[in-house]
Design a protein around this motif. Structure first.
Motif, PDB file in Angstrom:
ATOM      1  N   GLY A   4       7.738   9.457  -9.075  1.00 40.52           N
ATOM      2  CA  GLY A   4       6.769   9.837  -8.050  1.00 40.52           C
ATOM      3  C   GLY A   4       5.528   8.957  -8.077  1.00 40.52           C
ATOM      4  N   ASN A   5       5.567   7.893  -8.872  1.00 43.59           N
ATOM      5  CA  ASN A   5       4.436   6.970  -8.982  1.00 43.59           C
ATOM      6  C   ASN A   5       4.818   5.594  -8.468  1.00 43.59           C
ATOM      7  OD1 ASN A   5       2.650   8.787 -10.368  1.00 43.59           O
ATOM      8  ND2 ASN A   5       3.902   8.481 -12.181  1.00 43.59           N
ATOM      9  N   ILE A   6       3.831   4.870  -7.992  1.00 43.82           N
ATOM     10  CA  ILE A   6       4.046   3.500  -7.557  1.00 43.82           C
ATOM     11  C   ILE A   6       3.644   2.589  -8.708  1.00 43.82           C
ATOM     12  CG2 ILE A   6       3.350   1.742  -5.888  1.00 43.82           C
ATOM     13  CD1 ILE A   6       2.924   4.035  -3.896  1.00 43.82           C
ATOM     14  N   PRO A   7       4.511   1.649  -9.117  1.00 42.09           N
ATOM     15  CA  PRO A   7       4.239   0.852 -10.315  1.00 42.09           C
ATOM     16  C   PRO A   7       3.221  -0.269 -10.141  1.00 42.09           C
ATOM     17  CG  PRO A   7       6.324   0.213  -9.371  1.00 42.09           C
ATOM     18  CD  PRO A   7       5.825   1.385  -8.570  1.00 42.09           C
ATOM     19  N   VAL A   8       2.718  -0.480  -8.944  1.00 36.79           N
ATOM     20  CA  VAL A   8       1.717  -1.512  -8.696  1.00 36.79           C
ATOM     21  C   VAL A   8       0.584  -0.915  -7.872  1.00 36.79           C
ATOM     22  CG1 VAL A   8       3.316  -3.449  -8.803  1.00 36.79           C
ATOM     23  CG2 VAL A   8       2.918  -2.327  -6.638  1.00 36.79           C
ATOM     24  N   LYS A   9      -0.583  -1.542  -7.980  1.00 34.64           N
ATOM     25  CA  LYS A   9      -1.737  -1.092  -7.209  1.00 34.64           C
ATOM     26  C   LYS A   9      -2.373  -2.292  -6.534  1.00 34.64           C
ATOM     27  CE  LYS A   9      -2.681   2.694 -10.310  1.00 34.64           C
ATOM     28  NZ  LYS A   9      -3.591   3.342 -11.196  1.00 34.64           N
ATOM     29  N   LYS A  10      -2.760  -2.120  -5.291  1.00 38.47           N
ATOM     30  CA  LYS A  10      -3.436  -3.195  -4.582  1.00 38.47           C
ATOM     31  C   LYS A  10      -4.913  -3.229  -4.948  1.00 38.47           C
ATOM     32  CE  LYS A  10      -1.738  -4.794  -0.664  1.00 38.47           C
ATOM     33  NZ  LYS A  10      -1.514  -4.977   0.740  1.00 38.47           N
ATOM     34  N   GLU A  11      -5.431  -2.122  -5.394  1.00 35.86           N
ATOM     35  CA  GLU A  11      -6.834  -2.050  -5.780  1.00 35.86           C
ATOM     36  C   GLU A  11      -7.005  -2.572  -7.193  1.00 35.86           C
ATOM     37  OE1 GLU A  11      -7.884   2.018  -5.482  1.00 35.86           O
ATOM     38  OE2 GLU A  11      -7.704   2.064  -3.324  1.00 35.86           O
ATOM     39  N   LEU A  12      -8.103  -3.232  -7.431  1.00 37.03           N
ATOM     40  CA  LEU A  12      -8.381  -3.723  -8.766  1.00 37.03           C
ATOM     41  C   LEU A  12      -9.463  -2.865  -9.408  1.00 37.03           C
ATOM     42  CD1 LEU A  12      -8.339  -7.560  -8.075  1.00 37.03           C
ATOM     43  CD2 LEU A  12      -6.538  -6.156  -9.045  1.00 37.03           C
TER      44      LEU A  12
END
Length: 81
Positions: free
Chosen positions: A44-52
Motif C-alpha cells: 500500500g506504499n509507493i517506493p519512490v517520492k517526487k518530493e525531496l
C-alpha cells in the motif's frame, strides 16, 4: 492469473541509461515495473517520492498548512517584529 499490458512513455535517454543498470542486475524494464507494482499492491506504499522532504520536514509543512488554514488572526506586537 490473468495478465494485463501496461504501456507508458519515457524519454529515450532515461531508457538507455537505465537498461544497462537493470541488465547488470539481471532484470528487464518490464520486470522492474512488475516488481514495483507488486510492492505497491502488497504494502500500500509507493517506493519512490517526487518530493525531496524528510519525514520531519513533511510534518512541519503539514502543521504550517493546518495553521495557515485556521480562521482568525495572530496577535503580533510591532516591537516583536
Amino acid at each position: 492469473m490473468a495478465t494485463a499490458i501496461i504501456s507508458f512513455r519515457i524519454p529515450t535517454e532515461i531508457k538507455n541509461s537505465v537498461k544497462p543498470i537493470l541488465e547488470a542486475n539481471g532484470m528487464s524494464v518490464s520486470e522492474l515495473c512488475q516488481s514495483v507494482l507488486e510492492y505497491v499492491a502488497e504494502t500500500g506504499n509507493i517506493p519512490v517520492k517526487k518530493e525531496l522532504l524528510s519525514e520531519e520536514d513533511r510534518e512541519l509543512v503539514k502543521l504550517a498548512r493546518e495553521r495557515l488554514s485556521e480562521i482568525g488572526s495572530i496577535p503580533v506586537k510591532l516591537e516583536d517584529l
